[in-house]
Design an enzyme around this catalytic site. Structure first.
Site, PDB file in Angstrom:
ATOM      1  N   GLU A 133       0.668  -1.448   0.358  1.00  0.00           N
ATOM      2  CA  GLU A 133      -0.267   0.220   0.409  1.00  0.00           C
ATOM      3  C   GLU A 133       0.964   1.336   0.179  1.00  0.00           C
ATOM      4  O   GLU A 133       0.900   2.184   0.918  1.00  0.00           O
ATOM      5  CB  GLU A 133      -0.762   0.105   1.190  1.00  0.00           C
ATOM      6  CG  GLU A 133      -1.728  -1.213   1.068  1.00  0.00           C
ATOM      7  CD  GLU A 133      -3.247  -1.483   1.882  1.00  0.00           C
ATOM      8  OE1 GLU A 133      -2.295  -0.620   3.284  1.00  0.00           O
ATOM      9  OE2 GLU A 133      -4.227  -1.517   2.073  1.00  0.00           O
ATOM     10  N   GLU A 137      -6.372  -8.977   0.232  1.00  0.00           N
ATOM     11  CA  GLU A 137      -6.284  -9.004   1.489  1.00  0.00           C
ATOM     12  C   GLU A 137      -7.521  -8.308   1.492  1.00  0.00           C
ATOM     13  O   GLU A 137      -8.599  -7.356   0.628  1.00  0.00           O
ATOM     14  CB  GLU A 137      -5.640  -7.655   2.305  1.00  0.00           C
ATOM     15  CG  GLU A 137      -4.690  -7.415   2.420  1.00  0.00           C
ATOM     16  CD  GLU A 137      -4.177  -6.610   3.165  1.00  0.00           C
ATOM     17  OE1 GLU A 137      -4.228  -6.024   4.537  1.00  0.00           O
ATOM     18  OE2 GLU A 137      -2.843  -6.299   3.531  1.00  0.00           O
TER      19      GLU A 137
END
Length: 495
Positions: A121, A275
């Protein structure tokens, strides 16, 4: 007639088998290791195998973890942490990283590495552009190093991004209007172009739970799930986007990304969900019942290869988040951060799951061979007064160094214990995290070790495992808030 019936049975059997194979083929999970005491990697590898997980994603290239995975045949995604992105933006450093973390494990009986996650991220708003200029160079270098080492045909470099890299404009908050966030639109287009050329997917993390958590009571509960109101409440009005009706936030979020990809000319780029999951404690919505409901819908869709409205029938590969609870994670985003595991810290299943895709949820298989510390607990001494001013100070000390999140409002122990019980819970959490060291149950003479289980009702006072203590864990506010930003696009769609 008999022949027709037999043929029908064969077709039905094939359909059931196909569903199971589809689910198992894509059954993937994240294995995080931010725990005060880690289960031995071989025990965790056995847990993965026993429950049919064929793919795992880890957040580094830790040697202990990889040795645990060696010989299992489990397809593995290793990772270059964010703090190494600038380093591997230099090709020589990237080449060395691949040698030490991929080539080293490429042997008969080694680790089946399939992906390298370059960062995690890295384009979060919270990072203020810290990694914007080094991520794509790092991605290129890692893939080049993989290619030159002879791994490139099998191992692909990707970048897991948070869902905050795309959104829809406020005046047209629908998935078909999806675009990349203005400040990273250029770097995202460059990265997507490279991924398409190298044959790698884009990896994205999507969290319906956070849409609910950060919705401040305005986000429709049932949009976080896949059963269109089967949880007992009437579903709210769906989001209508042209001729498409969105009844859950996962589809809307995913298709917003698909639209953003189309805008830069790569609408067919493969997308992996890096995720996706649901926590079981730490908030009123973080419960085993809600987690079971979420996974029931998600796993059914994965097995059926249902896809989304903009990618109907597509096989979506998703890494569940996560395998085990991690009691050393930062709780800056919320107490739930330590409770994402399908299994408890010691590998015990929390709720039934249909991991095989056969339509029959069952309790997953618990970890085998787990060794525990002696059955001892640290509690507030019965002779100590709960209103002694030192108690609060020592509870604060314990909870700053161990996991007391279950005591929070709306959590599993919140309101279930009196002041003495809260102090005992905190003292025991610290005592266990310290491996039951004698000095860890003193607290200025206020605590005592007992050999009778101190658990009260649904509030479990754990005994820790004989696992290895975790290394020092850095806590960065930006990293801790990583998933917080993921909900912006979803909230715009449904509020």
């Amino acid at each position: 007639m008999a022949a027709a019936a037999a043929a029908a049975r064969c077709i039905l059997a094939w359909v059931v088998v196909a569903a199971v194979v589809a689910a198992v083929d894509g059954l993937a999970v994240n294995w995080g290791t931010m725990a005060t005491r880690r289960l031995p990697p071989k025990v965790v590898a056995g847990l993965l195998k026993d429950n049919g997980f064929t793919k795992v994603k880890i957040f580094d290239a830790d040697e202990r973890t990889l040795r645990g995975l060696a010989g299992t045949g489990i397809q593995t995604m290793v990772a270059v942490p964010n703090d190494l992105l600038a380093a591997v933006a230099d090709y020589d450093r990237a080449k060395e990283w691949v040698k030490e973390n991929v080539t080293k494990y490429t042997f008969d009986g080694g680790v089946d590495i399939r992906f390298v996650a370059v960062g995690n991220e890295p384009f979060l708003k919270a990072y203020n552009g810290s990694y914007d200029k080094v991520t794509v160079p790092a991605l290129r270098n890692i893939q080049r190093a993989l290619d030159e080492a002879g791994h490139g045909g099998k191992v692909k470099a990707t970048v897991p991004v948070n869902a905050d890299v795309y959104d829809s404009p406020p005046d047209n908050p629908v998935p078909s209007a999806g675009r990349f966030r203005a400040d990273v639109a250029g770097v995202m287009a460059e990265m997507v172009r490279f991924l398409a050329r190298s044959g790698a997917p884009l990896t994205v993390n999507i969290y319906p739970f956070l849409s609910l958590y950060y919705g401040n009571g305005n986000f429709p509960l049932d949009y976080a799930f896949f059963d269109n109101g089967a949880g007992g409440t009437a579903p709210p009005k769906p989001v209508v986007d042209g001729g498409v009706r969105y009844t859950n936030v996962f589809d809307a979020n995913f298709d917003t990304l698909v639209s953003a990809l189309k805008r830069v000319g790569f609408g067919n780029l493969p997308v992996v969900i890096g995720e996706v999951g649901w926590p079981t404690d730490g908030d009123r919505y973080a419960t085993p019942a809600y987690a079971e409901r979420f996974y029931r819908g998600l796993l059914r869709r994965l097995a059926a290869r249902q896809g989304t409205p903009l990618r109907p029938g597509a096989r979506v590969e998703a890494y569940l988040f996560g395998l085990l609870d991690e009691d050393a994670k930062s709780v800056a985003p919320g107490n739930f951060e330590r409770h994402w595991g399908i299994f408890t810290f010691d590998g015990r299943p929390k709720f039934p799951l249909d991991l095989r895709g056969g339509g029959r949820p069952a309790m997953p298989v618990a970890a085998g061979g787990v060794e525990y510390l002696p059955r001892r607990w640290c509690v507030l001494d019965p002779s100590a007064a709960a209103d002694d001013g030192r108690v609060a100070d020592n509870v604060g000390y314990a909870c700053a160094r161990a996991d007391c999140t279950a005591l929070g409002y709306g959590c599993s122990c919140g309101g279930a214990l009196d002041a003495r019980g809260n102090a005992s819970y905190a003292f025991n959490a610290y005592y266990q995290a310290q491996g039951q060291a004698e000095s860890a149950c003193d607290f200025q003479g206020l605590a005592v070790v007992v050999d009778r289980d101190a658990s009260q009702g649904k509030c479990n006072f754990s005994v820790q495992v004989v696992g290895s203590p975790a290394a020092a864990l850095p806590v960065a506010a930006a990293a801790a808030a990583a998933r917080t930003a993921a909900v912006v696009a979803a909230l715009v769609l449904f509020l």
